[in-house]
Design a protein around this motif. Structure first.
Motif, PDB file in Angstrom:
ATOM      1  N   TYR A 190     -12.967  27.916  46.452  1.00  0.00           N
ATOM      2  CA  TYR A 190     -13.054  26.450  46.523  1.00  0.00           C
ATOM      3  C   TYR A 190     -11.754  25.856  47.084  1.00  0.00           C
ATOM      4  CZ  TYR A 190     -12.710  21.678  44.636  1.00  0.00           C
ATOM      5  OH  TYR A 190     -12.506  20.327  44.485  1.00  0.00           O
ATOM      6  N   PHE A 191     -10.591  26.352  46.606  1.00  0.00           N
ATOM      7  CA  PHE A 191      -9.300  25.872  47.120  1.00  0.00           C
ATOM      8  C   PHE A 191      -9.152  26.193  48.607  1.00  0.00           C
ATOM      9  CE2 PHE A 191      -7.228  26.084  42.670  1.00  0.00           C
ATOM     10  CZ  PHE A 191      -7.481  24.738  42.467  1.00  0.00           C
ATOM     11  N   ASN A 192      -9.567  27.399  49.009  1.00  0.00           N
ATOM     12  CA  ASN A 192      -9.435  27.789  50.417  1.00  0.00           C
ATOM     13  C   ASN A 192     -10.296  26.909  51.319  1.00  0.00           C
ATOM     14  OD1 ASN A 192      -7.570  29.871  50.096  1.00  0.00           O
ATOM     15  ND2 ASN A 192      -9.156  31.377  49.618  1.00  0.00           N
ATOM     16  N   VAL A 193     -11.531  26.618  50.865  1.00  0.00           N
ATOM     17  CA  VAL A 193     -12.407  25.749  51.665  1.00  0.00           C
ATOM     18  C   VAL A 193     -11.793  24.353  51.781  1.00  0.00           C
ATOM     19  CG1 VAL A 193     -14.680  24.636  51.738  1.00  0.00           C
ATOM     20  CG2 VAL A 193     -14.496  27.042  51.105  1.00  0.00           C
ATOM     21  N   ASN A 194     -11.098  23.884  50.722  1.00  0.00           N
ATOM     22  CA  ASN A 194     -10.428  22.584  50.720  1.00  0.00           C
ATOM     23  C   ASN A 194      -9.058  22.620  51.408  1.00  0.00           C
ATOM     24  OD1 ASN A 194     -11.772  20.260  49.290  1.00  0.00           O
ATOM     25  ND2 ASN A 194     -12.133  21.885  47.794  1.00  0.00           N
ATOM     26  N   LYS A 195      -8.695  23.810  51.928  1.00  0.00           N
ATOM     27  CA  LYS A 195      -7.393  24.016  52.598  1.00  0.00           C
ATOM     28  C   LYS A 195      -6.216  23.802  51.640  1.00  0.00           C
ATOM     29  CE  LYS A 195      -9.229  22.740  57.145  1.00  0.00           C
ATOM     30  NZ  LYS A 195      -9.498  24.143  57.489  1.00  0.00           N
ATOM     31  N   ARG A 196      -6.446  24.058  50.366  1.00  0.00           N
ATOM     32  CA  ARG A 196      -5.371  24.009  49.356  1.00  0.00           C
ATOM     33  C   ARG A 196      -4.898  25.442  49.120  1.00  0.00           C
ATOM     34  NH1 ARG A 196      -8.543  20.447  44.934  1.00  0.00           N
ATOM     35  NH2 ARG A 196      -6.773  21.052  43.603  1.00  0.00           N
ATOM     36  N   PHE A 197      -4.302  26.013  50.206  1.00  0.00           N
ATOM     37  CA  PHE A 197      -4.035  27.447  50.225  1.00  0.00           C
ATOM     38  C   PHE A 197      -2.974  27.871  49.213  1.00  0.00           C
ATOM     39  CE2 PHE A 197      -5.396  26.398  54.647  1.00  0.00           C
ATOM     40  CZ  PHE A 197      -6.631  27.051  54.604  1.00  0.00           C
ATOM     41  N   ALA A 198      -1.979  27.061  48.989  1.00  0.00           N
ATOM     42  CA  ALA A 198      -0.912  27.427  48.046  1.00  0.00           C
ATOM     43  C   ALA A 198      -1.461  27.523  46.622  1.00  0.00           C
ATOM     44  CB  ALA A 198       0.224  26.398  48.116  1.00  0.00           C
ATOM     45  N   GLU A 199      -2.323  26.559  46.245  1.00  0.00           N
ATOM     46  CA  GLU A 199      -2.930  26.605  44.911  1.00  0.00           C
ATOM     47  C   GLU A 199      -3.819  27.841  44.760  1.00  0.00           C
ATOM     48  OE1 GLU A 199      -4.347  22.626  43.345  1.00  0.00           O
ATOM     49  OE2 GLU A 199      -3.958  22.102  45.448  1.00  0.00           O
ATOM     50  N   SER A 200      -4.535  28.156  45.835  1.00  0.00           N
ATOM     51  CA  SER A 200      -5.387  29.345  45.815  1.00  0.00           C
ATOM     52  C   SER A 200      -4.549  30.597  45.618  1.00  0.00           C
ATOM     53  CB  SER A 200      -6.178  29.430  47.127  1.00  0.00           C
ATOM     54  OG  SER A 200      -6.908  30.631  47.188  1.00  0.00           O
ATOM     55  N   GLU A 201      -3.438  30.699  46.373  1.00  0.00           N
ATOM     56  CA  GLU A 201      -2.558  31.871  46.269  1.00  0.00           C
ATOM     57  C   GLU A 201      -2.041  32.044  44.835  1.00  0.00           C
ATOM     58  OE1 GLU A 201       1.840  33.336  47.845  1.00  0.00           O
ATOM     59  OE2 GLU A 201       0.877  31.574  48.753  1.00  0.00           O
ATOM     60  N   LYS A 202      -1.656  30.953  44.210  1.00  0.00           N
ATOM     61  CA  LYS A 202      -1.073  31.032  42.868  1.00  0.00           C
ATOM     62  C   LYS A 202      -2.055  31.606  41.849  1.00  0.00           C
ATOM     63  CE  LYS A 202       1.068  28.208  39.253  1.00  0.00           C
ATOM     64  NZ  LYS A 202       1.448  26.837  38.829  1.00  0.00           N
ATOM     65  N   ILE A 203      -3.276  31.051  41.808  1.00  0.00           N
ATOM     66  CA  ILE A 203      -4.210  31.520  40.768  1.00  0.00           C
ATOM     67  C   ILE A 203      -4.723  32.930  41.072  1.00  0.00           C
ATOM     68  CG2 ILE A 203      -4.932  29.178  40.200  1.00  0.00           C
ATOM     69  CD1 ILE A 203      -7.615  29.832  41.570  1.00  0.00           C
ATOM     70  N   ILE A 204      -4.805  33.277  42.383  1.00  0.00           N
ATOM     71  CA  ILE A 204      -5.282  34.630  42.719  1.00  0.00           C
ATOM     72  C   ILE A 204      -4.251  35.674  42.299  1.00  0.00           C
ATOM     73  CG2 ILE A 204      -5.932  36.196  44.581  1.00  0.00           C
ATOM     74  CD1 ILE A 204      -6.996  33.812  46.094  1.00  0.00           C
ATOM     75  N   LEU A 205      -2.981  35.417  42.576  1.00  0.00           N
ATOM     76  CA  LEU A 205      -1.946  36.392  42.202  1.00  0.00           C
ATOM     77  C   LEU A 205      -1.921  36.608  40.692  1.00  0.00           C
ATOM     78  CD1 LEU A 205       0.954  35.378  44.634  1.00  0.00           C
ATOM     79  CD2 LEU A 205      -0.456  37.455  44.707  1.00  0.00           C
TER      80      LEU A 205
END
Length: 653
Positions: free
Chosen positions: A256-271
């Motif tokens: 959902y974050f990646n589709v919204n182009k909120r890549f930094a937030e996506s990276e944080k929760i994935i790590l």
């Protein structure tokens, strides 16, 4: 009942495996094993064996052993027969789909004989598992039809709303895999509404349907709806953070974050999710979850132009891909081509793009070849039909000539068959009458035996009553009169030795009253069985022996002769525990359930060898068995040397 786990087609890393709730299996097995031995009825013991079979379904030898033990206790109860076939099918679920389907169908036939909530529940589950097996063998449409026409209506009829919601969610999942996202939305929402309207909610099922709804709305690009359901899912996911569904939540939220182009937030929760999954990946149980997380991490790095990290994440995703699905590989090659294009490595980008197209063309060729084979089969079938038609035309004249002869042969055969049926029917009537007469004779003989036993018991109890009355009114009155006379003499003359004689008379009168009470307890006649048993336990207790009496829902309308029988049974069991078992603690529990009277007596005595006792049963146990048989009851006795004895009795009052 364990969940049937099945795989749907993998699209864009969005498909997950059903999660399983962690339970304390040791306690479950111990509890069921205890019921197998100490269950009050054969039905309870049979069900416990079936559940143990289901628990050990992966060990087919052990599972069949428990199943066969349960089968010996089934008798003629359709619900238990149905459960036997249902759990036998479960053993063969992953081994022999055809046999498993046949056993589920047998189970359904037995369940259909009973109109009850449990019957409808297991009909729904058996139909569901038949559908899953059709899904396995490549018939997903059949599975969907079964869910809609069978499992969902039956589960609704049983008011088993949790499973109904799950079945609705499965229909939604299948529609989503067929790219019917609008239809999937309707079923997902219907299942979710049913869950939320009927608490308590199973948090695993609840989280699963919320995640599927979020995925479906991602396909529809309705990001506001995705956000709503992810917010609902987040507290549930955090609460079950040790389950695989937690990592599905991380994957969907990062997507959902990646589709919204909120890549930094996506990276944080994935790590954070990857770090936790690596620690808990025992036996590679979370490998595919890591594959999905690394793929979303790749998209996050790619969106931030972190090309080297993106390549490393894609390599990790490929390392943890346990399914090697062609669709996923095509997607992976396409994204790598995009990565190398952004890095200006056009030759590498071309190579991966070429691999993606070759793999896609290979799949297309395989599907085309399959279509060609199907077309060839249809063509061969058409040619055979033409040959059959030609032969039919050539043989028409011969068939016409033989027609009359065949007609005569048929008439003769039918006549002979009818004659044989008549003979068999007459023989059946003869055997049936003979069998019926034998059964009636046996029933009459059994009734006479019961009447005789009842008469003997009544005569014995009446004689006890007469002796008790004579002792109490005759000898007891005489001894009391002697005591009064001696007491008067002692007061007037102060004669020495009379006081001792009076004391001895007191003891004799007390003994006499105890004997009379044992022969015919007055408390039973005056106050009923509950008070009489309580009084009996109190009278037998002492400093060296604690007797605890517990009673539940004992009615006052039990016939007096049956109350007396119950009193004698408990009296004899207590005597055995005291005299032979030498117990220091005895627990007596009595309860009534409508026309059933249940007795459980446990002691901590020295116990005895059950095999030795079966060969040589004492008079006391024989008397108990006769009284139990007289009341058409069940007597179950268990004893272990140096561990005590337990008696369970079920009587009809």
């Amino acid at each position: 009942m364990r969940k049937s786990i099945y795989l749907f087609f993998l699209f864009f890393f969005c498909t997950d495996l059903f999660g399983q709730e962690f339970i304390n299996t040791d306690k479950l097995v111990d509890s069921l094993s205890n019921l197998v031995v100490h269950g009050k009825t054969d039905s309870i013991k049979a069900r416990a064996n079936f559940l143990l079979s289901d628990h050990f379904y992966r060990d087919s030898v052990k599972a069949k052993e428990y199943l066969n033990r349960g089968l010996k206790l089934v008798k003629d109860e359709p619900i238990l027969k149905g459960l036997y076939h249902h759990y036998l099918a479960g053993i063969y679920f992953d081994l022999d789909s055809k046999f498993a389907i046949q056993e589920y169908e047998k189970a359904i036939k037995e369940f259909e004989k009973i109109k009850s909530k449990e019957s409808y529940q297991f009909q729904a589950r058996s139909w569901h598992n038949i559908g899953v097996l059709h899904q396995y063998i490549g018939e997903p449409r059949k599975f969907m039809d079964i869910l809609i026409q069978r499992s969902i209506p039956l589960s609704t009829k049983a008011n088993e709303l949790g499973n109904t919601a799950l079945y609705l969610g499965e229909v939604g999942m299948m529609l989503m895999n067929y790219k019917d996202h609008q239809g999937a939305t309707q079923y997902f929402n219907k299942g979710l509404a049913m869950m939320e309207a009927n608490p308590p909610i199973d948090e695993f099922d609840y989280l699963e349907i919320l995640l599927n709804l979020s995925r479906n709305y991602l396909h529809l690009n309705k990001l506001d709806s995705v956000n709503i359901y992810l917010k609902k899912a987040e507290p549930v996911a955090k609460n079950i953070h040790n389950d695989g569904l937690y990592y599905d939540f991380i994957e969907v939220k990062s997507n959902y974050f990646n589709v919204n182009k909120r890549f930094a937030e996506s990276e944080k929760i994935i790590l954070e999710g990857i770090s936790k999954a690596l620690k808990n990946n025992q036996g590679n149980s979370l490998s595919y979850k890591l594959c999905m997380l690394y793929f979303q991490l790749f998209k996050s790095y790619l969106g931030q132009n972190k090309f080297q990290q993106a390549k490393a994440a894609m390599d990790k995703s490929r390392e943890y891909d346990i399914y090697k699905d062609p669709v996923n590989m095509i997607l992976r090659y396409s994204h790598l081509a995009e990565l190398y294009e952004k890095m200006n490595h056009y030759s590498n980008a071309y190579d991966f793009l070429k691999k993606a197209y070759m793999l896609r063309d290979s799949n297309y060729s395989a599907n085309s070849k399959k279509d060609m084979i199907e077309m060839e089969k249809r063509l061969q079938l058409s040619e055979k039909e033409k040959e059959i038609e030609k032969l039919r035309s050539d043989n028409e004249q011969i068939l016409l000539i033989q027609k009359n002869q065949k007609l005569l042969n048929w008439l003769f055969g039918i006549g002979a068959f009818i004659f044989l049926l008549i003979v068999l029917f007459l023989y059946y009537i003869y055997q049936n009458n003979k069998r019926t007469s034998k059964i009636e004779l046996n029933v009459l003989e059994q009734e006479n035996k019961l009447k005789l036993a009842h008469a003997v018991m009544n005569a014995e109890d009446n004689e006890r009553h007469r002796i008790a009355r004579d002792l109490h009114d005759g000898l007891g009155g005489t001894l009391s009169a002697i005591k009064l006379r001696l007491s008067a003499e002692e007061k007037e003359n102060h004669t020495s030795g009379i006081e001792e004689s009076i004391s001895q008379l007191d003891g004799s009168i007390t003994d006499l009253r105890n004997i009379a009470r044992n022969l015919m307890p007055e408390t039973l006649i005056r106050s009923g069985i509950d008070v009489a048993l309580k009084d009996l336990c109190a009278s037998l207790g002492s400093k060296a022996l604690q007797i605890e009496y517990q009673s539940y829902d004992i009615g006052s309308n039990i016939p007096k002769d049956k109350q007396l029988n119950i009193y004698r049974i408990v009296q004899e069991l207590l005597a055995n525990s005291i005299r032979h078992g030498r117990a220091s603690y005895i627990l007596v529990q009595c309860s009534q359930e409508q026309n059933k009277f249940l007795i459980t007596i446990e002691d901590n005595g020295k116990g005895f060898d059950m095999k030795s006792n079966d060969k040589k049963m004492g008079m006391g146990l024989n008397n108990i068995k006769k009284r139990v048989e007289l009341m058409q009851g069940i007597f179950d006795l268990n004893s272990v040397i140096n561990e005590g004895t337990t008696a369970n009795i079920e009587l009809y009052v």
